[in-house]
Design a protein around this motif. Structure first.
Motif, PDB file in Angstrom:
ATOM      1  N   UNK A 252       0.833  -1.204  -0.183  1.00 27.86           N
ATOM      2  CA  UNK A 252       0.069  -0.025  -0.105  1.00 27.86           C
ATOM      3  C   UNK A 252       0.970   1.195   0.062  1.00 27.86           C
ATOM      4  N   UNK A 253       2.056   1.169   0.825  1.00 27.93           N
ATOM      5  CA  UNK A 253       2.804   2.395   0.812  1.00 27.93           C
ATOM      6  C   UNK A 253       3.419   2.535  -0.616  1.00 27.93           C
ATOM      7  N   UNK A 254       3.710   1.690  -1.325  1.00 26.57           N
ATOM      8  CA  UNK A 254       4.539   1.696  -2.636  1.00 26.57           C
ATOM      9  C   UNK A 254       3.276   2.253  -3.587  1.00 26.57           C
ATOM     10  N   UNK A 255       1.995   1.721  -3.395  1.00 25.04           N
ATOM     11  CA  UNK A 255       0.955   2.236  -4.330  1.00 25.04           C
ATOM     12  C   UNK A 255       0.745   3.840  -4.122  1.00 25.04           C
ATOM     13  N   UNK A 256       0.802   4.259  -2.862  1.00 26.72           N
ATOM     14  CA  UNK A 256       0.561   5.517  -2.693  1.00 26.72           C
ATOM     15  C   UNK A 256       1.541   6.390  -3.017  1.00 26.72           C
ATOM     16  N   UNK A 257       3.006   6.293  -2.801  1.00 28.37           N
ATOM     17  CA  UNK A 257       3.949   6.716  -3.546  1.00 28.37           C
ATOM     18  C   UNK A 257       4.080   7.106  -4.867  1.00 28.37           C
TER      19      UNK A 257
ATOM     20  N   UNK B 176      13.423   0.519  -0.040  1.00 27.14           N
ATOM     21  CA  UNK B 176      14.005   1.234  -0.905  1.00 27.14           C
ATOM     22  C   UNK B 176      14.458   0.642  -2.230  1.00 27.14           C
ATOM     23  N   UNK B 177      15.298  -0.436  -2.061  1.00 28.87           N
ATOM     24  CA  UNK B 177      15.641  -1.403  -3.341  1.00 28.87           C
ATOM     25  C   UNK B 177      14.378  -1.389  -4.297  1.00 28.87           C
ATOM     26  N   UNK B 178      13.127  -1.811  -3.700  1.00 30.06           N
ATOM     27  CA  UNK B 178      12.062  -1.798  -4.485  1.00 30.06           C
ATOM     28  C   UNK B 178      11.719  -0.672  -5.053  1.00 30.06           C
ATOM     29  N   UNK B 179      11.636   0.565  -4.252  1.00 33.84           N
ATOM     30  CA  UNK B 179      11.614   1.935  -4.968  1.00 33.84           C
ATOM     31  C   UNK B 179      12.487   2.139  -6.169  1.00 33.84           C
ATOM     32  N   UNK B 180      13.665   1.780  -5.977  1.00 34.15           N
ATOM     33  CA  UNK B 180      14.774   2.028  -6.993  1.00 34.15           C
ATOM     34  C   UNK B 180      14.598   1.132  -7.953  1.00 34.15           C
ATOM     35  N   UNK B 181      14.212  -0.087  -8.002  1.00 33.90           N
ATOM     36  CA  UNK B 181      13.914  -0.964  -9.083  1.00 33.90           C
ATOM     37  C   UNK B 181      12.643  -0.806  -9.785  1.00 33.90           C
TER      38      UNK B 181
ATOM     39  N   UNK C 126      12.945   6.819  -6.623  1.00 33.42           N
ATOM     40  CA  UNK C 126      14.416   6.909  -6.427  1.00 33.42           C
ATOM     41  C   UNK C 126      14.611   7.894  -5.408  1.00 33.42           C
ATOM     42  N   UNK C 127      14.309   9.197  -5.857  1.00 35.52           N
ATOM     43  CA  UNK C 127      14.560  10.423  -5.096  1.00 35.52           C
ATOM     44  C   UNK C 127      13.948  10.321  -3.689  1.00 35.52           C
ATOM     45  N   UNK C 128      12.789   9.640  -3.509  1.00 37.17           N
ATOM     46  CA  UNK C 128      12.071   9.408  -2.397  1.00 37.17           C
ATOM     47  C   UNK C 128      13.243   8.445  -1.273  1.00 37.17           C
ATOM     48  N   UNK C 129      13.585   7.366  -2.272  1.00 39.06           N
ATOM     49  CA  UNK C 129      14.358   6.293  -1.519  1.00 39.06           C
ATOM     50  C   UNK C 129      15.435   6.850  -0.876  1.00 39.06           C
TER      51      UNK C 129
END
Length: 74
Positions: free
Chosen positions: A5-10, A48-53, A60-63
């Motif tokens: 859910x966090x990933x989706x919101x971001x 953060x690796x998931x965000x970057x991927x 990426x900036x958020x991570x």
């Protein structure tokens, strides 16, 4: 909030960013959701690796902001 859910919101919030003042908006989003980020350093790095991927410069900036913030607290 779980990581899915966090990933989706971001992703939703970052997709609505205009071109003007982009870094300010990204910083606000990162600060808004930091409290929802995983608490342990290891879990935060995995997320953060998931965000970057995701191949999205905003995520990426958020991570990177979260990693910097976490390092400042330690």
């Amino acid at each position: 909030m779980d990581t899915i859910r966090l990933m989706k919101s971001l992703k939703e919030e970052s997709s609505n960013i205009g071109t003007s003042q982009r870094s300010v908006v990204i910083s606000k989003i990162a600060n808004k959701y930091y409290k929802e980020a995983p608490k342990s350093d290891e879990e935060l790095l995995k997320f953060c690796e998931q965000l970057i991927a995701a191949n999205n410069m905003d995520l990426f900036s958020i991570a990177t902001l979260w990693i910097k913030k976490r390092n400042n607290y330690n």
